[in-house]
Motif scaffolding. Sequence first.
Motif, PDB file in Angstrom:
ATOM      1  N   LEU A 164       0.815  -1.215   0.000  1.00 15.96           N
ATOM      2  CA  LEU A 164       0.000   0.000   0.000  1.00 15.96           C
ATOM      3  C   LEU A 164       0.850   1.267   0.000  1.00 15.96           C
ATOM      4  O   LEU A 164       1.950   1.296   0.536  1.00 15.96           O
ATOM      5  CB  LEU A 164      -0.902   0.026   1.239  1.00 15.96           C
ATOM      6  CG  LEU A 164      -1.885  -1.123   1.412  1.00 15.96           C
ATOM      7  CD1 LEU A 164      -2.690  -0.922   2.689  1.00 15.96           C
ATOM      8  CD2 LEU A 164      -2.799  -1.235   0.216  1.00 15.96           C
ATOM      9  N   TRP A 165       0.284   2.330  -0.585  1.00 14.83           N
ATOM     10  CA  TRP A 165       0.836   3.672  -0.433  1.00 14.83           C
ATOM     11  C   TRP A 165      -0.310   4.663  -0.467  1.00 14.83           C
ATOM     12  O   TRP A 165      -1.361   4.414  -1.045  1.00 14.83           O
ATOM     13  CB  TRP A 165       1.900   3.991  -1.476  1.00 14.83           C
ATOM     14  CG  TRP A 165       1.547   3.748  -2.909  1.00 14.83           C
ATOM     15  CD1 TRP A 165       1.496   2.544  -3.555  1.00 14.83           C
ATOM     16  CD2 TRP A 165       1.242   4.736  -3.899  1.00 14.83           C
ATOM     17  NE1 TRP A 165       1.176   2.719  -4.878  1.00 14.83           N
ATOM     18  CE2 TRP A 165       1.019   4.044  -5.120  1.00 14.83           C
ATOM     19  CE3 TRP A 165       1.157   6.123  -3.884  1.00 14.83           C
ATOM     20  CZ2 TRP A 165       0.695   4.719  -6.311  1.00 14.83           C
ATOM     21  CZ3 TRP A 165       0.845   6.791  -5.064  1.00 14.83           C
ATOM     22  CH2 TRP A 165       0.611   6.093  -6.256  1.00 14.83           C
ATOM     23  N   ILE A 166      -0.124   5.761   0.232  1.00 13.44           N
ATOM     24  CA  ILE A 166      -1.181   6.753   0.431  1.00 13.44           C
ATOM     25  C   ILE A 166      -0.608   8.135   0.154  1.00 13.44           C
ATOM     26  O   ILE A 166       0.480   8.479   0.636  1.00 13.44           O
ATOM     27  CB  ILE A 166      -1.714   6.700   1.876  1.00 13.44           C
ATOM     28  CG1 ILE A 166      -2.369   5.339   2.158  1.00 13.44           C
ATOM     29  CG2 ILE A 166      -2.699   7.829   2.150  1.00 13.44           C
ATOM     30  CD1 ILE A 166      -2.705   5.124   3.630  1.00 13.44           C
ATOM     31  N   ASP A 227      -3.340   0.323  -3.751  1.00 17.54           N
ATOM     32  CA  ASP A 227      -2.387  -0.784  -3.761  1.00 17.54           C
ATOM     33  C   ASP A 227      -1.861  -1.019  -5.173  1.00 17.54           C
ATOM     34  O   ASP A 227      -1.350  -2.093  -5.491  1.00 17.54           O
ATOM     35  CB  ASP A 227      -3.007  -2.067  -3.196  1.00 17.54           C
ATOM     36  CG  ASP A 227      -4.152  -2.605  -4.046  1.00 17.54           C
ATOM     37  OD1 ASP A 227      -4.512  -1.958  -5.051  1.00 17.54           O
ATOM     38  OD2 ASP A 227      -4.698  -3.677  -3.704  1.00 17.54           O
ATOM     39  N   LEU A 228      -1.988  -0.014  -6.045  1.00 15.00           N
ATOM     40  CA  LEU A 228      -1.379  -0.098  -7.364  1.00 15.00           C
ATOM     41  C   LEU A 228       0.142  -0.141  -7.222  1.00 15.00           C
ATOM     42  O   LEU A 228       0.699   0.386  -6.256  1.00 15.00           O
ATOM     43  CB  LEU A 228      -1.770   1.116  -8.210  1.00 15.00           C
ATOM     44  CG  LEU A 228      -3.247   1.284  -8.578  1.00 15.00           C
ATOM     45  CD1 LEU A 228      -3.439   2.546  -9.399  1.00 15.00           C
ATOM     46  CD2 LEU A 228      -3.758   0.061  -9.332  1.00 15.00           C
ATOM     47  N   ALA A 229       0.794  -0.755  -8.186  1.00 14.09           N
ATOM     48  CA  ALA A 229       2.252  -0.767  -8.175  1.00 14.09           C
ATOM     49  C   ALA A 229       2.759   0.668  -8.164  1.00 14.09           C
ATOM     50  O   ALA A 229       2.179   1.549  -8.811  1.00 14.09           O
ATOM     51  CB  ALA A 229       2.780  -1.497  -9.402  1.00 14.09           C
ATOM     52  N   ASN A 234       1.444   5.609 -12.206  1.00 14.41           N
ATOM     53  CA  ASN A 234       0.436   5.454 -11.150  1.00 14.41           C
ATOM     54  C   ASN A 234       0.503   6.582 -10.133  1.00 14.41           C
ATOM     55  O   ASN A 234      -0.529   7.004  -9.600  1.00 14.41           O
ATOM     56  CB  ASN A 234       0.606   4.106 -10.461  1.00 14.41           C
ATOM     57  CG  ASN A 234       0.149   2.951 -11.327  1.00 14.41           C
ATOM     58  OD1 ASN A 234      -0.657   3.136 -12.245  1.00 14.41           O
ATOM     59  ND2 ASN A 234       0.655   1.752 -11.051  1.00 14.41           N
ATOM     60  N   PHE A 235       1.706   7.063  -9.858  1.00  9.95           N
ATOM     61  CA  PHE A 235       1.821   8.205  -8.944  1.00  9.95           C
ATOM     62  C   PHE A 235       1.027   9.388  -9.470  1.00  9.95           C
ATOM     63  O   PHE A 235       0.240  10.008  -8.749  1.00  9.95           O
ATOM     64  CB  PHE A 235       3.289   8.602  -8.757  1.00  9.95           C
ATOM     65  CG  PHE A 235       3.467   9.901  -8.015  1.00  9.95           C
ATOM     66  CD1 PHE A 235       3.377   9.944  -6.636  1.00  9.95           C
ATOM     67  CD2 PHE A 235       3.682  11.088  -8.706  1.00  9.95           C
ATOM     68  CE1 PHE A 235       3.505  11.153  -5.954  1.00  9.95           C
ATOM     69  CE2 PHE A 235       3.823  12.286  -8.041  1.00  9.95           C
ATOM     70  CZ  PHE A 235       3.742  12.326  -6.651  1.00  9.95           C
ATOM     71  N   TRP A 236       1.214   9.720 -10.750  1.00  9.76           N
ATOM     72  CA  TRP A 236       0.522  10.888 -11.302  1.00  9.76           C
ATOM     73  C   TRP A 236      -0.972  10.643 -11.460  1.00  9.76           C
ATOM     74  O   TRP A 236      -1.779  11.564 -11.340  1.00  9.76           O
ATOM     75  CB  TRP A 236       1.146  11.292 -12.634  1.00  9.76           C
ATOM     76  CG  TRP A 236       2.463  11.975 -12.448  1.00  9.76           C
ATOM     77  CD1 TRP A 236       3.676  11.532 -12.866  1.00  9.76           C
ATOM     78  CD2 TRP A 236       2.701  13.210 -11.762  1.00  9.76           C
ATOM     79  NE1 TRP A 236       4.662  12.418 -12.493  1.00  9.76           N
ATOM     80  CE2 TRP A 236       4.098  13.452 -11.813  1.00  9.76           C
ATOM     81  CE3 TRP A 236       1.889  14.127 -11.107  1.00  9.76           C
ATOM     82  CZ2 TRP A 236       4.685  14.583 -11.244  1.00  9.76           C
ATOM     83  CZ3 TRP A 236       2.471  15.253 -10.529  1.00  9.76           C
ATOM     84  CH2 TRP A 236       3.856  15.464 -10.596  1.00  9.76           C
TER      85      TRP A 236
END
Length: 312
Positions: A164-166, A227-229, A234-236
């Motif tokens: 995960l990242w938020i 939870d995307l790679a 994906n960041f943008w």
Amino acid sequence: MALLNPANIAAHLTNYKKDINKWFGEYVSTPADWKKVSYQTTSTAASNDYAGLMDIPTVTQWVGPRVLSNINTQHYVVTNQDWQVSFEVSANEFNDDQSGMISERAKGMPVAFERWIDNWVFTLLANGDLAGSLGPDGVPYFAANHPVGGGIDSNINTGAAQPLWILADSRLVKLFGGVVVQQRQAPYAQTFGPGSEWAALQNTYLFMHTARYGFGYGAWQAMYWTDLAFTEANFWTIYEDMLTFQDAGGNYINPKPDTIIYHSSLTAEVRRILMRPNSQQGLYGVTGAGLGPIDSVAPGVITNFISTPYLV
């Protein structure tokens, strides 16, 4: 070390208690990662009601009678609960402890509370998509169906089953959102030593550390969970999606994502993508003849980097 007797043991425990309470106070005022992702407030009752959190009225030109906005009265109650960490030591063991190691061990209790709050805050974020993790708008904190205006909005993008990242807006977190950390009673220490009824009945000395806190969720618009790679694309995608967030009235709130919270296993990728120098430069973008600017994907956009093992 002076010979221990009931009088100086009691004095020793009293001083210990003062030291512990002092250290707890210092801990509350020191920087910590959980403070960067939480809305911190105090409580003077059994619970607090956060009805209308983030329900910001629309500003209109004042021509003629005032236009009144009614605040959403949907209740969101965070109840305070009792928390404790305690241990007991036999009176004989304490009296025979000439090195003072037992009391020194007890002084580590502020660390236990530090780990406890850290655990709660980041575990709540990790589990914010679950059915029972409801925010003030009545749906899970991270959900695809937050009510906005006449429709819905999403602060979650899931399905890849990656670490995960938020993304978060630290300004909105501080004002409204993230995890609500509600303090009713700061951690404090108590001891039952020589002369206490406990010691007389149990032949032990009791070290107790108690607090009253409540935990919940704030405004969902402060964060985006995925939870995307972790890739540049994906960041943008997540960053730009967050810029479109609206309040309950359908008004754009213009968040500024400046914080990333990520599972520890993503540290290398986060640093590579968000803090990488140009391949022609030295490690931290050292400039020189013929060297260009730093080739950062998001220069100056993300200023807070929080790595945690809890986002699994």
